[in-house]
Design a protein around this motif. Structure first.
Motif, PDB file in Angstrom:
ATOM      1  N   UNK A  22       0.857  -1.188   0.000  1.00 47.01           N
ATOM      2  CA  UNK A  22       0.000   0.000   0.000  1.00 47.01           C
ATOM      3  C   UNK A  22       0.888   1.231   0.000  1.00 47.01           C
ATOM      4  N   UNK A  23       0.630   2.117  -0.944  1.00 49.92           N
ATOM      5  CA  UNK A  23       1.436   3.335  -1.054  1.00 49.92           C
ATOM      6  C   UNK A  23       0.895   4.487  -0.215  1.00 49.92           C
ATOM      7  N   UNK A  24      -0.144   4.223   0.572  1.00 52.31           N
ATOM      8  CA  UNK A  24      -0.731   5.263   1.399  1.00 52.31           C
ATOM      9  C   UNK A  24      -1.720   6.137   0.672  1.00 52.31           C
ATOM     10  N   UNK A  25      -1.934   5.885  -0.619  1.00 56.02           N
ATOM     11  CA  UNK A  25      -2.804   6.733  -1.422  1.00 56.02           C
ATOM     12  C   UNK A  25      -3.879   5.949  -2.164  1.00 56.02           C
ATOM     13  N   UNK A  26      -3.669   4.671  -2.374  1.00 56.75           N
ATOM     14  CA  UNK A  26      -4.637   3.853  -3.107  1.00 56.75           C
ATOM     15  C   UNK A  26      -5.880   3.582  -2.259  1.00 56.75           C
ATOM     16  N   UNK A  27      -7.017   3.299  -2.909  1.00 59.97           N
ATOM     17  CA  UNK A  27      -8.239   2.996  -2.158  1.00 59.97           C
ATOM     18  C   UNK A  27      -8.247   1.586  -1.572  1.00 59.97           C
ATOM     19  N   UNK A  28      -7.362   0.708  -2.047  1.00 57.29           N
ATOM     20  CA  UNK A  28      -7.291  -0.665  -1.538  1.00 57.29           C
ATOM     21  C   UNK A  28      -5.835  -1.106  -1.496  1.00 57.29           C
ATOM     22  N   UNK A  29      -5.562  -2.146  -0.720  1.00 56.23           N
ATOM     23  CA  UNK A  29      -4.247  -2.775  -0.760  1.00 56.23           C
ATOM     24  C   UNK A  29      -4.012  -3.377  -2.142  1.00 56.23           C
ATOM     25  N   UNK A  30      -2.765  -3.389  -2.544  1.00 57.61           N
ATOM     26  CA  UNK A  30      -2.391  -4.087  -3.774  1.00 57.61           C
ATOM     27  C   UNK A  30      -2.060  -5.528  -3.381  1.00 57.61           C
ATOM     28  N   UNK A  31      -3.090  -6.388  -3.413  1.00 62.95           N
ATOM     29  CA  UNK A  31      -2.927  -7.800  -3.072  1.00 62.95           C
ATOM     30  C   UNK A  31      -2.840  -8.681  -4.303  1.00 62.95           C
ATOM     31  N   UNK A  57      -4.122  -7.264 -18.515  1.00 62.00           N
ATOM     32  CA  UNK A  57      -3.594  -6.875 -17.211  1.00 62.00           C
ATOM     33  C   UNK A  57      -2.921  -5.511 -17.340  1.00 62.00           C
ATOM     34  N   UNK A  58      -3.057  -4.679 -16.321  1.00 60.40           N
ATOM     35  CA  UNK A  58      -2.494  -3.325 -16.345  1.00 60.40           C
ATOM     36  C   UNK A  58      -1.500  -3.150 -15.192  1.00 60.40           C
ATOM     37  N   UNK A  59      -0.510  -3.973 -15.181  1.00 63.43           N
ATOM     38  CA  UNK A  59       0.551  -3.928 -14.166  1.00 63.43           C
ATOM     39  C   UNK A  59       1.860  -4.304 -14.852  1.00 63.43           C
ATOM     40  N   UNK A  60       2.985  -4.065 -14.145  1.00 54.76           N
ATOM     41  CA  UNK A  60       4.294  -4.434 -14.670  1.00 54.76           C
ATOM     42  C   UNK A  60       5.050  -5.255 -13.630  1.00 54.76           C
ATOM     43  N   UNK A  61       5.205  -6.532 -13.949  1.00 54.68           N
ATOM     44  CA  UNK A  61       6.021  -7.388 -13.087  1.00 54.68           C
ATOM     45  C   UNK A  61       6.800  -8.364 -13.951  1.00 54.68           C
ATOM     46  N   UNK A  62       7.859  -8.930 -13.384  1.00 56.92           N
ATOM     47  CA  UNK A  62       8.775  -9.785 -14.124  1.00 56.92           C
ATOM     48  C   UNK A  62       9.135 -11.009 -13.286  1.00 56.92           C
ATOM     49  N   UNK A  69      -1.633   7.541  -6.559  1.00 52.33           N
ATOM     50  CA  UNK A  69      -2.840   6.710  -6.559  1.00 52.33           C
ATOM     51  C   UNK A  69      -2.958   5.889  -7.848  1.00 52.33           C
ATOM     52  N   UNK A  70      -3.109   4.605  -7.713  1.00 55.23           N
ATOM     53  CA  UNK A  70      -3.231   3.747  -8.898  1.00 55.23           C
ATOM     54  C   UNK A  70      -4.513   4.120  -9.655  1.00 55.23           C
ATOM     55  N   UNK A  71      -4.406   4.337 -10.987  1.00 56.09           N
ATOM     56  CA  UNK A  71      -5.546   4.894 -11.753  1.00 56.09           C
ATOM     57  C   UNK A  71      -6.552   3.825 -12.188  1.00 56.09           C
ATOM     58  N   UNK A 116      -1.059   1.267 -18.546  1.00 51.61           N
ATOM     59  CA  UNK A 116      -0.742   1.925 -17.281  1.00 51.61           C
ATOM     60  C   UNK A 116       0.316   3.011 -17.474  1.00 51.61           C
ATOM     61  N   UNK A 117       1.303   2.735 -18.309  1.00 51.89           N
ATOM     62  CA  UNK A 117       2.369   3.720 -18.515  1.00 51.89           C
ATOM     63  C   UNK A 117       1.861   4.971 -19.222  1.00 51.89           C
ATOM     64  N   UNK A 118       0.762   4.821 -19.992  1.00 51.10           N
ATOM     65  CA  UNK A 118       0.182   5.978 -20.704  1.00 51.10           C
ATOM     66  C   UNK A 118      -0.501   6.958 -19.754  1.00 51.10           C
ATOM     67  N   UNK A 119      -0.834   6.530 -18.553  1.00 52.46           N
ATOM     68  CA  UNK A 119      -1.557   7.391 -17.615  1.00 52.46           C
ATOM     69  C   UNK A 119      -0.666   8.467 -17.002  1.00 52.46           C
ATOM     70  N   UNK A 120       0.660   8.317 -17.154  1.00 52.29           N
ATOM     71  CA  UNK A 120       1.593   9.265 -16.527  1.00 52.29           C
ATOM     72  C   UNK A 120       1.953   8.908 -15.104  1.00 52.29           C
ATOM     73  N   UNK A 121       1.486   7.774 -14.615  1.00 55.64           N
ATOM     74  CA  UNK A 121       1.706   7.407 -13.213  1.00 55.64           C
ATOM     75  C   UNK A 121       3.183   7.176 -12.896  1.00 55.64           C
ATOM     76  N   UNK A 122       3.997   6.889 -13.937  1.00 51.64           N
ATOM     77  CA  UNK A 122       5.425   6.651 -13.705  1.00 51.64           C
ATOM     78  C   UNK A 122       6.284   7.871 -14.018  1.00 51.64           C
ATOM     79  N   UNK A 123       5.653   9.007 -14.308  1.00 51.30           N
ATOM     80  CA  UNK A 123       6.416  10.228 -14.575  1.00 51.30           C
ATOM     81  C   UNK A 123       7.311  10.570 -13.396  1.00 51.30           C
ATOM     82  N   UNK A 124       8.460  11.140 -13.676  1.00 48.79           N
ATOM     83  CA  UNK A 124       9.474  11.514 -12.682  1.00 48.79           C
ATOM     84  C   UNK A 124       9.954  10.293 -11.892  1.00 48.79           C
TER      85      UNK A 124
END
Length: 842
Positions: free
Chosen positions: A87-96, A112-117, A138-140, A160-168
């Motif tokens: 939990x990043x402290x900003x999302x509405x739910x835990x990332x489980x 799927x709209x996540x990035x894992x390897x 906040x996860x969009x 997900x990357x198009x939303x700008x959530x990974x900017x900076x």
């Protein structure tokens, strides 16, 4: 032989029982990454699985048939599960669990709209490594749903990357490393790196829970876990006895808080009903995110998490450690000092070193460091993609004693004819999020690769498909859970031969067991997929989804689609079965010469049909499907696709003894040679299909014949048609400028070249065979070219690429195709990988 190779050599047979397969198999990455939205969890009347249990319900509803999680591990029966929540402290739910769009929400189907390897793994799962990138903002969730929903099929997916959530670079790099000190002593190391420009806080909740096995049966026993100290949990495992889950202090010596709830459905949230417990499945989520009183103050339950709050400066990394092991004698307070410290680090380092040694033994000497990394990560991905597949169709249709009866419509709906199907097995999944269920022909290709790292597991998968709790009594093999009755290409016999060869050609018992069951399946094909009895086969989409202008499984005009690929696959199947029979015969463990002859006869009949039934187009140099309409008209479907290439895959070399026997005893095979003027050795040599000295002669048996093969290969290796920089296209690029339109019986349909996402909703819209490179078919073509070269040697050359003026032997063509395929994943001269497209951040 290294340590991990020795473990692999000692693995037993999983079909004898999951617990009997070997101690090191007992714990592994056997969780799905998406149990919600699956057929198994769908108890609706209309069969809309995505809607019955959506992502929004997943955190609150107890699953019936399996569990999911991030970086998930479990015991071999998935009784006790271990994974990661964030939990990043900003999302509405835990990332489980990973989030994605359903088939209806995505403009190109589910995604799927996540990035894992999956970074690394070994067959014993004594070492596994996983990475995830978690946004700090906040996860969009809603933005992804809304924007994708607003786009049509001619627009790209909104990622997900198009939303700008990974900017900076405002995200966390989260890695999980698993290592086993011994088969039942599991170490878990979690590292979190702040990739962003500012210090930030991440809530990390490694979580353990029991799969709910008690809510379905009346009076079923319920396991338990309870706090045994500030950072220690005592667990009563159903078959491993008393275990302890230990958590080390976080950075700065801060101890985590142990939180407990039950793996029970939150009836109040989902249905407004009376709750069965004040501490339901989402109790930890609600407590951490909202401060709700939904965790058990008695510190006991069937689900628990250690809650770490980690503040990390920019660019720095924090590390957390846990250990799950058999219970040890401990003081009344505290935990054994040996659980962490230098011993923990030594186990991690030792297991990683063993993994390095294992893959060094497998890596070809001429491979570059980058190629070796790609190979290792590919094997790691296969090994991470194991999953407990639990699905008792009879129970699923009829319902559980302790639950309401399912709707009656299900009794005649999906999979209702497969009451024999009763899986409780570890299986290799195509993708544990998008396809968290086995697919029969995908699985066959997995096995060929898996045989290089874990031949026992590869053989188990192929045997499993043919076991009586999988294979239908009529001989059909189950395709996949969305519809077991769909028909996939019959590649299992070929895969069994490949696995047998990779394993050293020693396990005749394996080959014999698979062969006996595939005999039944072969007869099912002959009886049910050849409607006219003319050895021209049907089968529907056959795993190639939208490769044609029409849905080949549900023809809009009625009639019969005589398929060049289905007929080619049956020739391929007959050759593979004949080769297995020949191997069994040579082993002297069972006589099989009559069966060799049987399959040569089948092959002759299929070859004759393919040559005479109008599927070959002399002008285009390709095979085409042919639609026989209800009025009796025969309409060729002239799409330049892999459908027309598959007959070239059916090729084998017949030894002199088998050839002599077939000519003396066989009728169709001898007649075939006679009709083609090849009933004498001199004529066979003249045609170029008989080689060797008397007593050691070999005959090339192929569906195409040398003349048609050259025509097909010329089309295949044309860069304006099939040959691309990264392999062979599934659909010819010719259709980019020349869309194909079919107009038959008042129905018009078209197809053109689309190398990216599909623009049609056919097969859910997320699968596209209209241009992209499909690895399995390319791999088969590379293997087939090698087979032709082993027969012809340097005497057979072909222009490659077509029109280049350069003549190459077939082994060099095969090597170049293999290099093109590999280049999808390796770095080019600019350091970029084609698999990431134009996404610079990747």
């Amino acid at each position: 032989m290294g340590t991990e190779s020795e473990r692999v050599a000692g693995f037993g047979r999983l079909e004898d029982g999951l617990r009997q397969a070997g101690d090191w198999y007992r714990w592994g990455p056997y969780l799905s990454e998406r149990q919600w939205g699956t057929v198994r969890e769908d108890y609706s009347a209309d069969g809309e699985a995505w809607d019955y249990l959506p992502h929004d319900h997943a955190r609150s509803r107890a699953y019936r048939w399996g569990e999911d999680g991030l970086a998930g591990f479990s015991d071999v029966e998935q009784r006790l599960c271990l994974s990661l929540a964030l939990w990043n402290g900003r999302d509405p739910i835990l990332k489980e669990r990973a989030f994605g769009l359903t088939g209806a929400q995505g403009n190109h189907g589910e995604d799927v709209k996540e990035y894992w390897w999956y970074l690394d793994a070994v067959p014993s799962h004594a070492w596994n490594r996983w990475r995830y990138h978690y946004p700090q903002g906040p996860y969009p969730y809603q933005d992804l749903i809304d924007v994708n929903g607003s786009r049509n099929k001619f627009q790209p997916e909104y990622e997900l990357i198009d939303t700008g959530i990974f900017n900076e670079d405002r995200y966390w790099i989260v890695e999980v490393h698993y290592a086993k000190a011994d088969p039942d002593d599991l170490l878990m190391k979690i590292s979190v790196t702040n990739q962003g420009p500012d210090a930030d806080t991440l809530h990390v909740l490694p979580t353990a829970w029991f799969r709910n096995t008690w809510a379905w049966e009346i009076g079923a026993p319920k396991p338990a876990m309870a706090a045994a100290g500030e950072a220690s949990v005592s667990i009563e495992h159903p078959f491993l006895g008393q275990l302890e889950l230990l958590a080390d202090d976080g950075p700065g010596g801060a101890a985590p808080m142990a939180l407990f709830c039950e793996n029970e459905t939150n009836l109040a949230r989902l249905y407004g009903a009376e709750p069965v417990t004040p501490y339901p499945k989402d109790g930890i989520n609600d407590h951490v995110v909202h401060g709700a009183n939904t965790v058990n103050p008695e510190r006991t339950g069937t689900k628990c998490a250690f809650w770490y709050k980690v503040t990390v400066p920019p660019g720095e990394t924090a590390e957390l450690r846990l250990r799950l092991r058999p219970a040890a004698a401990t003081a009344e307070t505290g935990r054994p000092a040996a659980a962490f410290g230098t011993g923990f680090d030594q186990v991690m380092a030792q297991r990683r070193g063993e993994a390095d040694e294992f893959y060094a033994e497998l890596t070809p000497r001429k491979a570059s460091a980058d190629e070796a990394m790609v190979m290792r990560q590919a094997f790691g991905g296969l090994l991470w993609s194991k999953q407990l597949f639990y699905y008792d169709v009879k129970r699923w249709l009829d319902g559980d004693p302790a639950q309401p009866a399912p709707p009656e419509q299900r009794l005649s709906g999906r999979n209702s004819r497969w009451r024999n199907f009763d899986a409780f097995d570890i299986m290799s999944m195509p993708d544990k999020w998008e396809y968290p269920w086995f697919a029969a022909w995908d699985l066959a290709f997995h096995c060929v690769a898996l045989a290089h790292v874990d031949p026992a597991f590869a053989k188990y998968q192929l045997i499993l498909l043919c076991r009586e709790w999988f294979q239908h009594p009529n001989g059909a093999l189950p395709a996949y859970e969305w519809d077991f009755s769909d028909v996939n290409p019959p590649v299992q016999a070929w895969a069994a031969l490949e696995v047998f060869a990779v394993d050293g050609g020693r396990d005749i018992d394996f080959l014999s067991r698979v062969f006996d069951k595939l005999l039944i399946n072969f007869n099912w094909w002959v009886n049910l997929e050849d409607a006219e009895g003319n050895n021209v086969f049907e089968g529907g989409f056959l795993g190639l989804d939208n490769i044609g202008p029409l849905d080949r499984s549900h023809l809009p005009v009625g009639g019969i689609l005589e398929q060049s690929d289905a007929t080619g696959w049956m020739g391929f199947y007959a050759i593979a079965m004949g080769a297995i029979a020949s191997a069994l015969n040579r082993s002297r463990q069972r006589p099989a010469s009559d069966l060799v002859l049987k399959f040569m006869e089948h092959f002759a009949a299929i070859r004759d049909a393919l040559a005479s039934q109008g599927l070959w187009d002399e002008a285009d140099g390709l095979y085409y499907d042919r639609l026989i309409t209800p009025s009796g008209a025969a309409v060729p479907v002239k799409v330049r696709s892999m459908v027309g290439i598959i007959p070239a895959l059916a090729a084998a070399v017949i030894e002199e003894d088998d050839l002599r026997h077939a000519l003396v005893v066989g009728k169709q095979f001898a007649d075939l040679l006679g009709r083609e003027g090849l009933d004498h050795p001199d004529k066979l040599r003249e045609r170029g299909v008989l080689r060797g000295k008397p007593g050691d002669q070999r005959l090339l048996l192929s569906l195409c014949g040398p003349d048609r093969l050259e025509r097909l290969l010329a089309k295949l290796f044309d860069e304006s048609e099939f040959l691309s920089p990264h392999g062979l296209r599934a659909l010819s690029a010719y259709h980019r400028d020349h869309p194909y339109v079919i107009d038959v019986e008042g129905v018009q349909a078209s197809i053109d070249y689309e190398p990216a996402e599909s623009t049609t909703p056919m097969f859910g819209g997320n699968s596209n065979w209209r241009g992209p490179i499909w690895f399995p078919l390319d791999y088969l073509m590379v293997s087939t070219l090698d087979r032709y070269h082993r027969f012809y040697g340097d005497d057979f050359t072909i222009e490659y690429p077509t029109g280049s003026g350069r003549q190459l032997t077939l082994d060099k063509v095969a090597a170049d195709l293999a290099d093109r395929l590999i280049s999808i994943f390796t770095q080019d001269q600019d350091g970029r990988r084609a698999c990431f497209g134009g996404t610079k951040r990747m």
